[in-house]
Design an enzyme around this catalytic site. Structure first.
Site, PDB file in Angstrom:
ATOM      1  N   ALA A 126      -6.263 106.982  57.431  1.00 39.54           N
ATOM      2  CA  ALA A 126      -5.991 106.019  56.349  1.00 39.54           C
ATOM      3  C   ALA A 126      -4.608 105.441  56.645  1.00 39.54           C
ATOM      4  O   ALA A 126      -3.602 105.928  56.160  1.00 39.54           O
ATOM      5  CB  ALA A 126      -6.047 106.719  54.999  1.00 39.54           C
ATOM      6  N   ALA A 127      -4.569 104.400  57.461  1.00 40.67           N
ATOM      7  CA  ALA A 127      -3.347 104.117  58.219  1.00 40.67           C
ATOM      8  C   ALA A 127      -2.432 103.026  57.674  1.00 40.67           C
ATOM      9  O   ALA A 127      -1.237 103.029  57.962  1.00 40.67           O
ATOM     10  CB  ALA A 127      -3.724 103.764  59.657  1.00 40.67           C
ATOM     11  N   GLY A 130       1.037 101.342  58.017  1.00 40.81           N
ATOM     12  CA  GLY A 130       1.282 101.784  59.382  1.00 40.81           C
ATOM     13  C   GLY A 130       2.611 102.466  59.630  1.00 40.81           C
ATOM     14  O   GLY A 130       2.992 102.647  60.787  1.00 40.81           O
ATOM     15  N   CYS A 248       1.014 111.150  48.418  1.00 43.17           N
ATOM     16  CA  CYS A 248       2.294 110.914  47.738  1.00 43.17           C
ATOM     17  C   CYS A 248       2.095 111.122  46.244  1.00 43.17           C
ATOM     18  O   CYS A 248       2.592 110.370  45.421  1.00 43.17           O
ATOM     19  CB  CYS A 248       2.855 109.530  48.062  1.00 43.17           C
ATOM     20  SG  CYS A 248       1.739 108.185  47.687  1.00 43.17           S
TER      21      CYS A 248
HETATM   22  N1  SAM Z   1      -0.571 106.148  56.091  1.00 38.52           N
HETATM   23  C1  SAM Z   1      -0.094 104.907  55.521  1.00 38.52           C
HETATM   24  C2  SAM Z   1       1.350 104.682  55.944  1.00 38.52           C
HETATM   25  O1  SAM Z   1       2.036 105.650  56.194  1.00 38.52           O
HETATM   26  O2  SAM Z   1       1.776 103.520  56.041  1.00 38.52           O
HETATM   27  C3  SAM Z   1      -0.273 104.869  54.034  1.00 38.52           C
HETATM   28  C4  SAM Z   1      -1.691 105.130  53.637  1.00 38.52           C
HETATM   29  S1  SAM Z   1      -2.020 104.951  51.934  1.00 38.52           S
HETATM   30  C5  SAM Z   1      -1.426 106.413  51.266  1.00 38.52           C
HETATM   31  C6  SAM Z   1      -3.748 105.201  51.918  1.00 38.52           C
HETATM   32  C7  SAM Z   1      -4.530 104.109  52.591  1.00 38.52           C
HETATM   33  O3  SAM Z   1      -5.902 104.507  52.594  1.00 38.52           O
HETATM   34  C8  SAM Z   1      -4.496 102.766  51.886  1.00 38.52           C
HETATM   35  O4  SAM Z   1      -4.102 101.772  52.794  1.00 38.52           O
HETATM   36  C9  SAM Z   1      -5.940 102.526  51.449  1.00 38.52           C
HETATM   37  O5  SAM Z   1      -6.323 101.173  51.512  1.00 38.52           O
HETATM   38  C10 SAM Z   1      -6.693 103.365  52.454  1.00 38.52           C
HETATM   39  N2  SAM Z   1      -8.040 103.848  52.009  1.00 38.52           N
HETATM   40  C11 SAM Z   1      -8.519 103.972  50.751  1.00 38.52           C
HETATM   41  N3  SAM Z   1      -9.743 104.503  50.777  1.00 38.52           N
HETATM   42  C12 SAM Z   1     -10.045 104.737  52.083  1.00 38.52           C
HETATM   43  C13 SAM Z   1     -11.175 105.260  52.750  1.00 38.52           C
HETATM   44  N4  SAM Z   1     -12.245 105.671  52.075  1.00 38.52           N
HETATM   45  N5  SAM Z   1     -11.150 105.309  54.097  1.00 38.52           N
HETATM   46  C14 SAM Z   1     -10.060 104.900  54.799  1.00 38.52           C
HETATM   47  N6  SAM Z   1      -8.964 104.397  54.218  1.00 38.52           N
HETATM   48  C15 SAM Z   1      -8.953 104.316  52.874  1.00 38.52           C
END
Ligand code: SAM
EC number: 2.1.1.178
Length: 479
Positions: A126-127, A130, A248
């Site tokens: 879940a990137a 980035g 978080c």
């Molecule tokens: N890891 C990122 C960073 O450090 O910049 C922050 C990630 S944020 C906590 C969670 C991310 O998961 C969001 O961008 C969201 O859109 C995405 N997301 C939500 N549901 C998801 C899913 N089922 N599969 C993959 N990504 C998902």
């Protein structure tokens, strides 16, 4: 103190039910209402920490090391600079030398550090946007292959732009629900980071409205998604591989309970790797299970949760799936490869490229070698880096050749001063102090880091910055 921070009573009542005995609710509320210190991470793909420290000294930037990340610093800029120039418009940010990243958010990749030393295939499930993907790529020194996945299409675009700015070259981006990885990429990865979507209770210092829609039911709902994702991540992990789960948010519903679900589902095949010795002082945030539960008042940061697991044996997965459809790239034609490599050697002094050159129609791409074993498993939104476009007389270089590989160049580079860099990022041609006899393409650098391409033209360098990256905002100088 930010008294407009919204902290609902129902949330506080819930927190009181699980706050550990050694912490108190008054300190928690006070921390939530106090402003967050700004922190940045030095992108070691572009700049060394020593060079960053020197830059800070010269520019009167006050820094304090983040104890758990050798590339992380809390940063205070002079007041008048802070008021006049957003950090995103500074030369260190524009050149990809730094990433503005909250200190506690540097912890999940750090928890993977030892595993990354012997990881070839890594997944960031879940990137976007980035911050952790670029941290992982820097920790891997652009080697191996890093699959960065994101569900939201608008956020995939931001992720791609950030990877370009940071000079990440070992990455493939995908755009799926993370739940597919366990079936389509079963036991493929040496290391996985699942920085899960969550209710964001730990982010209230950055966003005073973060708790506006808080409810216990929404914690419960999102924990169902987290359980599906963590299960998929564990299936996608090779036996012997390492998984880091982070959020978080603070509630045990989205943290300890999700981990308990994983441990129960895969009992006998999984072990917790305790994080109490990750850095000096980690014990202050370690739970009885060995997880890090970072409350905002402990390290004066945002709230975070990090858990680390090892897969100690293979598991069953009767649901494994195989992707249909052909791989749309072909190996580069041998003649084109020879002439292209000959050109970049002669013109830039780039002796060799790490990776495999592939083409799709007229596009020329460089893929990380390790991608080969993963390239047919899923469809990617973007693979490797596009370094050129072919035409009848050869190859026209693309922006990313400069941002990701420009550090390899010994000839035909130009170190821009601040005025030249301002012009460059505003899409203007760059005036040269003295006319040049050089011709052809030039790699432009800023603060020692490659930022893009131009063309030598006697008294100037013609700007080749892609139009979508041109900015009209005030850049770099603030006086
Ligand atoms: N890891 C990122 C960073 O450090 O910049 C922050 C990630 S944020 C906590 C969670 C991310 O998961 C969001 O961008 C969201 O859109 C995405 N997301 C939500 N549901 C998801 C899913 N089922 N599969 C993959 N990504 C998902």
């Amino acid at each position: 103190m930010n008294t407009s921070t919204y902290i609902p009573e129902s949330f506080l009542a819930d927190v009181k039910s699980y706050i550990p005995d050694h912490l108190n609710i008054e300190d928690f509320v006070a921390a939530c209402q106090s402003p967050l210190r700004r922190s940045v991470r030095v992108n070691t793909l572009k700049m060394s920490v020593a060079a960053f420290e020197q830059y800070c000294q010269l520019n009167d930037w006050q820094i304090e090391p983040v104890p758990w990340c050798e590339n992380g610093f809390w940063l205070t800029r002079p007041e008048d600079e802070e008021e006049n120039l957003p950090i995103g418009n500074t030369e260190l940010h524009l050149s990809g030398c730094i990433y503005v990243q909250e200190a506690s958010s540097m912890l999940p990749p750090m928890a993977l550090a030892d595993a990354l030393e012997h990881s070839l295939c890594v997944l960031d499930m879940a990137a976007a946007p980035g911050s952790k993907t670029s941290q992982l790529a820097a920790m891997m020194n652009n080697q191996g292959v890093l699959i960065a996945n994101e569900l939201s299409s608008s956020r995939v675009k931001v992720l791609a732009a950030n990877m370009k700015r940071m000079g990440v070259a070992n990455c493939a981006l995908s755009h799926f629900n993370g739940t597919i990885f366990g079936d389509y990429m079963f036991e493929c990865f040496d290391s996985i980071l699942l920085d899960a979507p969550c209710s964001g209770e730990g982010t209230v210092r950055k966003d005073a409205d973060a708790l506006k829609n808080w409810s216990l039911q929404s914690n419960i709902d999102i924990s169902d998604v987290q359980k599906q994702l963590i299960r998929s991540a564990f299936l996608a992990l090779k036996p012997g591989g390492t998984l880091v789960y982070s959020t978080c948010t603070l509630t045990p519903i989205e943290n300890q309970a999700v981990c308990a679900y994983l441990l129960e589902q895969f009992a006998g095949h999984i072990e917790v790797e305790p994080l109490d010795e990750l850095f000096d002082g980690a014990q202050r945030a370690t739970t009885e299970q060995g997880y890090l539960h970072v409350w905002p008042q402990i390290f004066d940061s945002e709230g975070f949760f990090i858990a680390k697991f090892k897969k100690v044996g293979s598991v069953e997965n009767p649901e494994q799936k195989i992707k249909k459809g052909a791989f749309p790239f072909i190996a580069i034609d041998a003649k084109l490869q020879t002439s292209f490599l000959g050109y970049i050697k002669k013109h830039f002094g780039i002796k060799s490229l790490n990776g495999t050159l592939m083409t799709r129609d007229k596009e020329l791409w460089l893929f990380p070698d390790a991608l080969e074993q993963l390239q047919n498993k899923i469809k990617y939104a973007r693979l490797g880096i596009q370094i050129g476009t072919t035409h009848k007389n050869g190859v026209r270089l693309e922006h990313e050749l400069a941002t990701a590989l420009g550090h390899l160049a010994a000839d035909n580079t130009l170190a821009m001063d601040q005025q030249q860099a301002c012009d460059y990022f505003q899409g203007k041609d760059i005036r040269l102090a003295h006319p040049t006899t050089k011709t052809g393409e030039v790699i432009l650098t800023l603060c020692g880091a490659p930022v893009g391409l131009g063309k030598w033209q006697k008294n100037k360098v013609k700007n080749s910055l892609p139009r979508d990256l041109v900015s009209n905002a005030q850049l770099i100088t603030w006086v």
